[in-house]
Design a protein around this motif. Structure first.
Motif, PDB file in Angstrom:
ATOM      1  N   CYS A   1       0.371 114.515  45.242  1.00 52.17           N
ATOM      2  CA  CYS A   1       0.826 113.198  44.777  1.00 52.17           C
ATOM      3  C   CYS A   1      -0.057 112.655  43.665  1.00 52.17           C
ATOM      4  O   CYS A   1       0.374 111.779  42.906  1.00 52.17           O
ATOM      5  CB  CYS A   1       0.845 112.211  45.948  1.00 52.17           C
TER       6      CYS A   1
ATOM      7  N   ALA B   1       5.994 112.525  42.447  1.00 51.38           N
ATOM      8  CA  ALA B   1       5.277 111.773  43.480  1.00 51.38           C
ATOM      9  C   ALA B   1       4.019 111.156  42.894  1.00 51.38           C
ATOM     10  O   ALA B   1       3.362 111.729  42.021  1.00 51.38           O
ATOM     11  CB  ALA B   1       4.914 112.692  44.642  1.00 51.38           C
TER      12      ALA B   1
ATOM     13  N   THR C   1       3.891 106.313  46.010  1.00 50.44           N
ATOM     14  CA  THR C   1       4.837 106.984  46.899  1.00 50.44           C
ATOM     15  C   THR C   1       4.145 107.495  48.150  1.00 50.44           C
ATOM     16  O   THR C   1       4.677 107.410  49.263  1.00 50.44           O
ATOM     17  CB  THR C   1       5.515 108.146  46.164  1.00 50.44           C
ATOM     18  N   TYR C   2       2.935 108.008  47.979  1.00 51.49           N
ATOM     19  CA  TYR C   2       2.194 108.560  49.112  1.00 51.49           C
ATOM     20  C   TYR C   2       1.891 107.491  50.155  1.00 51.49           C
ATOM     21  O   TYR C   2       2.115 107.687  51.352  1.00 51.49           O
ATOM     22  CB  TYR C   2       0.899 109.197  48.598  1.00 51.49           C
TER      23      TYR C   2
ATOM     24  N   PRO D   1      14.031 106.011  46.608  1.00 50.55           N
ATOM     25  CA  PRO D   1      12.584 105.753  46.666  1.00 50.55           C
ATOM     26  C   PRO D   1      11.918 106.531  47.801  1.00 50.55           C
ATOM     27  O   PRO D   1      12.438 106.620  48.915  1.00 50.55           O
ATOM     28  CB  PRO D   1      12.518 104.240  46.915  1.00 50.55           C
ATOM     29  N   GLY D   2      10.777 107.103  47.478  1.00 48.84           N
ATOM     30  CA  GLY D   2      10.016 107.853  48.465  1.00 48.84           C
ATOM     31  C   GLY D   2      10.316 109.329  48.513  1.00 48.84           C
ATOM     32  O   GLY D   2       9.591 110.076  49.178  1.00 48.84           O
TER      33      GLY D   2
ATOM     34  N   SER E   1       3.310 104.453  50.462  1.00 52.32           N
ATOM     35  CA  SER E   1       4.448 103.637  50.875  1.00 52.32           C
ATOM     36  C   SER E   1       5.482 104.411  51.694  1.00 52.32           C
ATOM     37  O   SER E   1       6.175 103.804  52.525  1.00 52.32           O
ATOM     38  CB  SER E   1       5.134 103.038  49.637  1.00 52.32           C
ATOM     39  N   TYR E   2       5.587 105.733  51.483  1.00 52.01           N
ATOM     40  CA  TYR E   2       6.661 106.486  52.144  1.00 52.01           C
ATOM     41  C   TYR E   2       6.189 107.757  52.830  1.00 52.01           C
ATOM     42  O   TYR E   2       6.797 108.166  53.816  1.00 52.01           O
ATOM     43  CB  TYR E   2       7.747 106.860  51.119  1.00 52.01           C
TER      44      TYR E   2
END
Length: 513
Positions: free
Chosen positions: A396, A455, A459-460, A354-355, A462-463
């Protein structure tokens, strides 16, 4: 804890009042066969690209400007349960407030991968490697022209890296007693006494009662047996463990270029021998090459050059004798897992976590940073920061936010410009010339069974992107020299220190003759 959160937590301890914004890009693992291109057999390695961009906002409602960046590569070699963290580039724009967050960012980054509890790959041993060479700029184009940027000199940079790595190993040893640490460093062209004297006044040494792990070893780690080397030795009958089993090959690294020359050299004069012709049999078809010919091809003098001779000859390379002091650093960390950890089935080393993002996205961001931005002034750095951060978020969102030409990122309003042809959107970052043709260029063994991660905005947030507001006590003013005068940074007299008054001596006038 993710890498982004670990970096933000460390930045939150800096003095002063400001806000940091960070972008962390880590690519999904992919197969690489060129980490040890001259080893027989070649170990299977998995590579992840890492790019970190840090921006600063001095006022909570003002603009933000990028101040620091890190480019690194993480290799995972399951055959020996080893990982290699190679620090490719670290750079700053000179736009940060005092104190600069670069050192804190680098320490937190190294600590995250050095600590087995936060290390994202299943490896019992980690090798941290880097080559320190002072330059005015690495990742921020034209930032050397900015008056506020004060790049470290060659000896200062080597001492800076040694201090950073010493702090990381000390913190790791204090928090975890089960990690064996062996740090190595080497200044090409300097013996141990000369290297110690060069860095003695610039490095804070550990206390006298520090454990043996904190004692720096002057030399290379390829003769020790305490920590397994990433590349396994030759096991097939007839193969020989040569220099290619010891020295890894990284992009834009002087060791790699020297290895290529040794692999294609067959005599002392440095002249490459021609390829062997295949012997013809009675028929018209040539006889295929024998196994011995295949083994010898592309290895040159690797069987004759030992690691000690390699480093001795390295001191005569152009990168190390160009009038500047350079240094190679290697830190070996070993922490074998217990029986319970070994019984837990680990996921495939190729499985995206993840990420993580695709390697194409990371290369695209690096290309945009190196080809489409200018950091020579404050105004241009602000525009570059806004464009670059918008491009990362746009990627993303599956938007083509990368500028179509360099003119799109840096607009000059003094006079109109002629439109230029639209270049390719997937520009490769500038790098050293490609290696010589031969066995050093190897294709992947098999295709990746996992698709590249896509992405998203989730994702942007959170990571990848994160921010932290810092509101701590300001940094105390700098020390004042004798006489009580402030330094060039605007310092003042320190409280509790006596003021020293320097009396001027009057010269006695001579009596008229």
């Amino acid at each position: 804890m993710s890498l982004r959160d670990a970096l933000l937590a460390s930045l939150a301890t800096l003095p002063g009042r400001r806000e940091f914004h960070i972008h962390v890009l880590v690519s999904a693992p992919r197969k690489r066969t060129d980490l040890y291109p001259y080893a027989k057999p070649r170990p299977r390695a998995y590579l992840q690209d890492i790019v970190i961009l840090l921006s600063e906002q001095t006022t909570f409602d003002g603009p933000r400007v990028v101040v620091s960046a890190i480019e690194a590569a993480l290799y995972n070699i399951p055959a020996t349960s080893c990982g290699i963290l190679y620090i490719s580039k670290v750079d700053s724009t000179g736009q940060a407030s005092r104190p600069s967050p670069t050192a804190t960012l680098v320490r937190a980054f190294l600590r995250y991968y050095a600590d087995p509890s936060t290390r994202p790959i299943a490896a019992d041993h980690l090798w941290i490697q880097l080559f320190a060479r002072a330059q005015g700029q690495y990742l921020f184009p034209n930032s050397a022209e900015f008056s506020g940027k004060k790049p470290l000199a060659d000896v200062q940079l080597c001492a800076w890296w040694k201090r950073i790595l010493t702090d990381v190993t000390r913190e790791l040893r204090e928090s975890r007693g089960d990690v064996m640490i062996r740090p190595y460093y080497l200044l090409p062209g300097y013996n141990e006494l000369e290297a110690t004297q060069s860095l003695r006044m610039l490095v804070v040494h550990p206390p006298a009662d520090a454990p043996a792990e904190f004692a720096w070893i002057y030399g290379h780690p390829y003769s020790q047996a305490e920590t397994p080397l990433p590349c396994p030795p030759a096991t097939k009958e007839g193969n020989q463990t040569n220099l290619g089993h010891f020295i890894p090959s990284f992009d834009d690294d002087p060791k790699s270029r020297f290895m290529d020359e040794i692999a294609h050299t067959t005599n002392a004069d440095g002249v490459s021998s021609p390829k062997r012709k295949r012997r013809k049999t009675g028929g018209s078809r040539p006889e295929p090459p024998s196994d011995d010919e295949d083994e010898d091809r592309g290895r040159g003098e690797l069987n004759k050059v030992s690691p000690e001779e390699f480093w001795e000859r390295m001191s005569f390379r152009q990168e190390c004798i160009s009038g500047v002091v350079t240094a190679f650093f290697v830190v070996a960390l070993s922490s074998p897992r217990n029986h319970e950890q070994l019984t837990i089935s680990a996921p495939s080393p190729l499985a995206p976590q993840p990420g993580q993002v695709s390697s194409k996205m990371v290369r695209r961001v690096i290309s945009t940073l190196l080809n489409h931005h200018d950091f020579s002034t404050r105004e241009r750095a602000l525009r570059a920061t806004e464009t670059l951060e918008s491009a990362i978020k746009g990627l993303c969102e599956d938007l083509a936010a990368v500028p179509s030409s360099p003119k799109a990122a840096v607009k000059h309003v003094e006079r109109p410009t002629t439109p230029e042809p639209v270049p390719s959107l997937l520009l490769e970052p500038p790098r050293t010339p490609p290696r010589r043709a031969g066995d050093s260029h190897l294709p992947d063994i098999s295709p990746n069974p996992f698709p590249d991660p896509v992405a998203s905005l989730e994702t942007y947030h959170s990571y990848i992107y994160g921010s932290v507001a810092v509101d701590n006590a300001p940094l105390p003013p700098r020390a004042v020299p004798a006489g009580g005068q402030a330094d060039s940074a605007g310092g003042a007299d320190q409280p509790g220190q006596p003021r020293v008054t320097v009396l001027a001596v009057r010269k006695k006038r001579k009596a008229p003759s």
